[in-house]
Design an enzyme around this catalytic site. Structure first.
Site, PDB file in Angstrom:
ATOM      1  N   ARG A  52     -23.288  -4.616   4.708  1.00 34.94           N
ATOM      2  CA  ARG A  52     -22.809  -5.993   4.794  1.00 34.94           C
ATOM      3  C   ARG A  52     -21.578  -6.127   5.689  1.00 34.94           C
ATOM      4  O   ARG A  52     -20.627  -5.355   5.582  1.00 34.94           O
ATOM      5  CB  ARG A  52     -22.480  -6.498   3.378  1.00 34.94           C
ATOM      6  CG  ARG A  52     -21.893  -7.903   3.334  1.00 34.94           C
ATOM      7  CD  ARG A  52     -21.734  -8.390   1.909  1.00 34.94           C
ATOM      8  NE  ARG A  52     -20.853  -7.542   1.109  1.00 34.94           N
ATOM      9  CZ  ARG A  52     -19.516  -7.648   1.105  1.00 34.94           C
ATOM     10  NH1 ARG A  52     -18.904  -8.536   1.886  1.00 34.94           N
ATOM     11  NH2 ARG A  52     -18.789  -6.852   0.327  1.00 34.94           N
TER      12      ARG A  52
ATOM     13  N   GLY B 202     -12.850  -8.567  -5.478  1.00 33.50           N
ATOM     14  CA  GLY B 202     -12.901  -9.292  -4.217  1.00 33.50           C
ATOM     15  C   GLY B 202     -11.726  -8.996  -3.307  1.00 33.50           C
ATOM     16  O   GLY B 202     -10.860  -8.180  -3.613  1.00 33.50           O
TER      17      GLY B 202
ATOM     18  N   CYS C 255     -14.744  -0.117   4.698  1.00 34.22           N
ATOM     19  CA  CYS C 255     -13.584  -0.805   4.149  1.00 34.22           C
ATOM     20  C   CYS C 255     -13.308  -0.303   2.737  1.00 34.22           C
ATOM     21  O   CYS C 255     -14.238  -0.060   1.970  1.00 34.22           O
ATOM     22  CB  CYS C 255     -13.826  -2.317   4.088  1.00 34.22           C
ATOM     23  SG  CYS C 255     -14.263  -3.070   5.669  1.00 34.22           S
ATOM     24  N   CYS C 256     -12.038  -0.180   2.384  1.00 34.13           N
ATOM     25  CA  CYS C 256     -11.700   0.258   1.037  1.00 34.13           C
ATOM     26  C   CYS C 256     -11.964  -0.871   0.046  1.00 34.13           C
ATOM     27  O   CYS C 256     -11.811  -2.048   0.374  1.00 34.13           O
ATOM     28  CB  CYS C 256     -10.240   0.686   0.959  1.00 34.13           C
ATOM     29  SG  CYS C 256      -9.055  -0.656   1.223  1.00 34.13           S
TER      30      CYS C 256
ATOM     31  N   CYS D 108       0.809  -1.219   0.000  1.00 31.06           N
ATOM     32  CA  CYS D 108       0.000   0.000   0.000  1.00 31.06           C
ATOM     33  C   CYS D 108       0.843   1.269   0.000  1.00 31.06           C
ATOM     34  O   CYS D 108       0.323   2.352  -0.253  1.00 31.06           O
ATOM     35  CB  CYS D 108      -0.931   0.010   1.202  1.00 31.06           C
ATOM     36  SG  CYS D 108      -1.986  -1.448   1.321  1.00 31.06           S
TER      37      CYS D 108
END
Length: 357
Positions: free
Chosen positions: A213, A127, A224-225, A94
């Site tokens: 979710r 995903g 969340c990214c 990252c």
């Protein structure tokens, strides 16, 4: 006798003179573009912003995580030019984009070049991220040992577990609430409405964020990214280059930039907060404040690494925006958005803007 090198020798100033970015998009879309096209758009926008031709670029630092060796060369050969310059491929997870910028800045600061391109791109899979080195040592195996020793490990995606448990540790230690973490996701989605390059541009209520979710435990998908396709570029230049080409009006100096890697506390203190990078961020911030002569109160706008809402809150504390353990109160005061002390992640952050690694 050879002269002795000194870290205190005067260093050259480094300026950003042009930037460019594509829109970030969900991977796997029909008619999605490949990485050379993404890189071409970002780089050409940066050169146009700087109003200089590619022929003036002396070196290039190209960052990507997913792809074969020398994708950096392929990304610019046939879109910008075959000028024979050194092209350095960077893969640092990252931190890849900031590492490419770090390297480009050092090349200019050290007098090795006057104009360098820092370019990052990513073409990802849909995903959750999975480890591909099943026949090699997992590079985060020692990090996982800390997690397993403290909270255990389930069959769900590993990275959300790391940050969810870092948040759980924060809650246990300081009384931080699930709602305070969710407010960060709510804030970032709200900010992204004004960013045309953002992957998501939809505002949600706090309740929608909290009831979206589940990804892991209390961490929901809107905190969340996502995985993303995209590219960004910056043209860096020396003061000499800026003056030679009349770029003074657009030159933005990099006052301080630091890179820090794991410290013993990441592994030896049985802390998930420290395992996910708290002490590294704190030390990098300390060095930047010291080098620039600035303090958190001197800053108005902050873009930080919000891969998950938890990490944004932890980074508030690592940056010294508030005392350790008080990140939740900073959130409740609204000091992370318009009207507060800082505007944090006005882009929408990774959570909403998207996160091409």
């Amino acid at each position: 006798m050879l002269p002795v090198a000194s870290k205190n020798l005067p260093q050259r100033m480094v300026f950003v003179v042009g930037v460019g970015m594509t829109k970030f998009l969900k991977p796997g879309l029909e008619n999605s573009r490949d990485y050379p096209d993404l890189a071409k758009e970002a780089a050409q926008k940066a050169l146009a912003d700087a109003q200089i031709p590619y022929s003036l670029v002396e070196q290039a630092c190209i960052g990507y995580v997913y792809g074969d060796s020398t994708c950096g060369q392929r990304s610019i050969y046939h879109s910008l030019g075959l000028t024979g310059i050194p092209i350095i491929n960077v893969n640092n997870n990252c931190a890849t984009g900031s590492t490419a910028l770090f390297m480009a800045r050092q090349l200019i600061q050290g007098g090795m070049a006057d104009c360098v391109l820092a370019l990052g791109f990513e073409k990802m899979e849909k995903g959750s991220i999975v480890t591909s080195s099943s026949h090699r040592t997992n590079p985060v195996d020692k990090h996982l040992e800390v997690l397993i020793n403290k909270y255990g490990l389930s069959a769900k995606p590993v990275v959300p577990q790391m940050f969810a448990f870092a948040g759980k540790e924060h809650m246990e230690k300081y009384g931080t609430t699930v709602e305070q973490f969710a407010k960060i996701g709510w804030k970032n989605h709200k900010h992204s409405v004004n960013n045309p390059n953002s992957q998501f541009q939809q505002e949600y209520s706090l309740d929608e964020v909290m009831t979206s979710r589940e990804v892991f435990d209390y961490l929901t998908v809107l905190q969340c990214c996502p995985t993303s396709d995209g590219a960004a570029a910056a043209i860096l230049a020396s003061e000499r280059f800026v003056r030679k080409h009349g770029l003074e009006s657009k030159a933005v100096e990099i006052l301080a930039q630091e890179m820090v890697t794991d410290l013993p506390s990441s592994f030896k203190e049985n802390s998930i907060i420290k395992m996910v990078g708290f002490d590294m961020s704190k030390e990098a911030a300390r060095k930047c404040y010291e080098k620039s002569g600035l303090r958190p109160s001197d800053i108005d706008v902050i873009e930080l690494h919000d891969c998950f809402s938890v990490n944004e809150l932890l980074t508030y504390e690592a940056l010294g925006l508030c005392p350790e353990g008080q990140g939740g109160k900073l959130v409740d005061r609204g000091d992370n958005t318009y009207g507060g002390k800082w505007v944090i992640n006005p882009s929408g952050g990774l959570i909403s803007k998207g996160h091409p690694l």
